[in-house]
Design a protein around this motif. Structure first.
Motif, PDB file in Angstrom:
ATOM      1  N   TYR A  45       0.942  -1.067  -0.010  1.00 40.07           N
ATOM      2  CA  TYR A  45      -0.030  -0.108  -0.140  1.00 40.07           C
ATOM      3  C   TYR A  45       0.981   1.270  -0.064  1.00 40.07           C
ATOM      4  O   TYR A  45       0.327   2.267  -0.198  1.00 40.07           O
ATOM      5  N   CYS A  46       1.989   1.004   0.146  1.00 41.16           N
ATOM      6  CA  CYS A  46       3.115   2.298   0.336  1.00 41.16           C
ATOM      7  C   CYS A  46       3.246   3.383  -0.899  1.00 41.16           C
ATOM      8  O   CYS A  46       3.635   4.201  -0.718  1.00 41.16           O
ATOM      9  N   CYS A  47       2.903   2.538  -2.119  1.00 45.38           N
ATOM     10  CA  CYS A  47       3.104   3.327  -3.589  1.00 45.38           C
ATOM     11  C   CYS A  47       1.894   4.092  -3.791  1.00 45.38           C
ATOM     12  O   CYS A  47       1.867   4.730  -4.826  1.00 45.38           O
ATOM     13  N   ASP A  48       0.862   3.973  -3.141  1.00 42.79           N
ATOM     14  CA  ASP A  48      -0.747   4.621  -3.524  1.00 42.79           C
ATOM     15  C   ASP A  48      -0.438   6.072  -3.728  1.00 42.79           C
ATOM     16  O   ASP A  48      -0.834   6.352  -4.694  1.00 42.79           O
ATOM     17  N   THR A  49       0.036   6.741  -2.729  1.00 40.92           N
ATOM     18  CA  THR A  49       0.185   8.164  -2.732  1.00 40.92           C
ATOM     19  C   THR A  49       1.305   8.463  -3.772  1.00 40.92           C
ATOM     20  O   THR A  49       0.937   9.603  -4.517  1.00 40.92           O
ATOM     21  N   GLN A  50       2.526   7.758  -3.968  1.00 44.37           N
ATOM     22  CA  GLN A  50       3.395   8.198  -5.100  1.00 44.37           C
ATOM     23  C   GLN A  50       2.780   7.915  -6.657  1.00 44.37           C
ATOM     24  O   GLN A  50       3.115   8.796  -7.166  1.00 44.37           O
ATOM     25  N   LEU A  51       1.961   6.975  -6.663  1.00 45.95           N
ATOM     26  CA  LEU A  51       1.390   6.742  -7.793  1.00 45.95           C
ATOM     27  C   LEU A  51       0.391   7.840  -8.384  1.00 45.95           C
ATOM     28  O   LEU A  51       0.164   8.219  -9.504  1.00 45.95           O
ATOM     29  N   ASN A  80       1.163  -3.135  -9.091  1.00 49.53           N
ATOM     30  CA  ASN A  80       0.711  -2.540  -7.815  1.00 49.53           C
ATOM     31  C   ASN A  80      -0.822  -2.786  -7.495  1.00 49.53           C
ATOM     32  O   ASN A  80      -0.959  -2.843  -6.268  1.00 49.53           O
ATOM     33  N   ILE A  81      -1.676  -2.960  -8.418  1.00 46.75           N
ATOM     34  CA  ILE A  81      -3.013  -3.286  -8.035  1.00 46.75           C
ATOM     35  C   ILE A  81      -3.086  -4.772  -7.749  1.00 46.75           C
ATOM     36  O   ILE A  81      -3.640  -5.084  -6.589  1.00 46.75           O
ATOM     37  N   PHE A  82      -2.447  -5.632  -8.469  1.00 42.37           N
ATOM     38  CA  PHE A  82      -2.495  -7.115  -8.242  1.00 42.37           C
ATOM     39  C   PHE A  82      -2.027  -7.540  -6.849  1.00 42.37           C
ATOM     40  O   PHE A  82      -2.743  -8.292  -6.285  1.00 42.37           O
ATOM     41  N   ARG A  83      -0.790  -6.818  -6.483  1.00 42.57           N
ATOM     42  CA  ARG A  83      -0.303  -7.445  -5.255  1.00 42.57           C
ATOM     43  C   ARG A  83      -0.928  -7.041  -3.960  1.00 42.57           C
ATOM     44  O   ARG A  83      -1.117  -7.573  -3.165  1.00 42.57           O
TER      45      ARG A  83
END
Length: 396
Positions: free
Chosen positions: A38-44, A113-116
């Motif tokens: 979930y850590c990359c949601d903001t960066q994405l 990113n979504i799958f994981r």
């Protein structure tokens, strides 16, 4: 019995899922991952972090369907219906259409990113699966009949077998004394999410350029994922290009099949190496995916090969479990290594051979490449051979 999977990326998470499904919860599974999905949601959302995608063959995709995660896959997959293969500034092209091989699709592009994230949500609900994330392995003690793993918070986990699924240059495998063969291709992969004027309609492209292959993969919402391999010498120059300059250069190389390139998001650069573990097993340890071998992206075979590692290992572990055999026993692990050797060797050789063939500027090889593209473009038999052997797409 119990197993520890070190690495919760796509490889480790799918292995945990397959083992859970095959053993019906009879195997205790511990999944250790350093980075939260979930850590990359903001960066994405801020376009400061590129999407990670992989291309799965049709056969690999349906192998995942067999473990009943249709809804997860469909939410992050884009169908590949056609592949166009060409060489820069050459006339002949190869078009591989799914319909020509009586298929509904050739493969799928998965947005990792979504799958994981969805896969983690699924696994967290299973009583026999324990996820340690974020967590780091600090120590491993390998005894005769078990492994004892200590995490950075002091927690200890005991297992019969530990699997290195933590990617190339695996920390776990390195700490266990494993060695790799490494070859530097002297190339860099530039990856980015691209917006174009014309929708992709499920088309994927691979173009062999003077410095390395360029692939454009279809994504959801008519985005495209760019993988552009360039020489090490070019990296410094390319990294200085602004978006406008990068778009112009990419347009010149790729052409106008998707119309004008409208936008290029965050660009990332990755060094390209071939790595292959000298052995894929050790005492109560097995390597899968990129921890076992890491390939050049030229034919998109790395993740497909890694998935076949997972499928074979899962079945062998399940068989041993129900025969009441220690899943970490050398005989079990040796069976896994023997079953995987030929496929791994053949896929690595084909991928490496393609890199060397299309990176060579020796005139006779240039002529041979063009003759080859000409014959394949007009031969159904050769196209089927290409689909079955080189691209590893199943047509049965």
């Amino acid at each position: 019995m119990s197993i520890i999977i070190h690495g919760g990326g796509m490889t480790g998470a799918i292995l945990a899922l397959m083992l859970f499904k095959l053993t019906k919860g009879d195997l205790e599974i511990s999944l250790i991952e350093q980075h939260s999905p979930y850590c990359c949601d903001t960066q994405l959302s801020l376009n400061t972090y590129p999407p990670h995608v992989i291309a799965l063959s049709r056969g690999a995709y349906y192998e995942l369907i067999r473990v009943n995660i249709d809804s997860i896959l469909s939410s992050c997959s884009t169908v590949i219906k056609q592949v166009e293969i060409s060489e820069y500034n050459r006339l002949h092209k190869i078009f591989i259409n799914a319909q020509d091989h009586q298929l509904s699709e050739l493969g799928y592009v998965i947005e990792l990113n979504i799958f994981r994230k969805k896969l983690f949500n699924f696994l967290q609900k299973k009583s026999s699966v324990t996820i340690y994330c974020p967590a780091t392995l600090k120590k491993i003690k390998r005894e005769k009949k078990k492994n004892i793993v200590t995490l950075d918070n002091g927690h200890q986990i005991v297992s019969k077998l530990i699997v290195a699924a933590d990617g190339a240059y695996s920390t776990l495998a390195t700490n266990c004394g494993m060695k790799w063969f490494r070859y530097n291709y002297q190339q860099i992969a530039v990856v980015s999410k691209i917006t174009t004027e014309i929708p992709h309609f499920g088309r994927a492209f691979e173009k062999f350029t003077e410095h390395g292959p360029l692939a454009m993969l279809p994504m959801s919402n008519n985005f495209n994922f760019l993988i552009w391999c360039i020489s090490n010498k070019q990296q410094q120059e390319v990294s200085r290009w602004n978006k406008k300059k990068f778009s112009q250069e990419l347009q010149n190389i790729f052409g106008w099949k998707l119309g004008k390139i409208l936008n290029i998001e965050t660009r990332c650069f990755y060094n390209l190496w071939l790595t292959r573990a000298q052995s894929h097993i050790s005492h109560r340890l097995a390597l899968v995916g990129n921890a076992a071998q890491n390939l050049h992206p030229i034919a998109g075979q790395g993740c497909n090969l890694g998935l076949r590692d997972i499928v074979v290992l899962s079945k062998i572990i399940t068989q041993a479990l129900y025969q009441n055999i220690d899943i970490g026993d050398y005989s079990v692990l040796n069976t896994y290594q023997k079953h995987r050797y030929l496929d791994q060797y053949r896929t690595i050789k084909i991928t490496d051979g393609l890199v060397r063939l299309f990176s060579n500027h020796y005139l006779p090889l240039i002529i041979a490449r063009n003759v080859g593209l000409f014959f394949v473009s007009y031969s159904t038999i050769l196209q089927r051979l290409l689909v079955n052997t080189i691209l590893n797409w199943k047509t049965d």
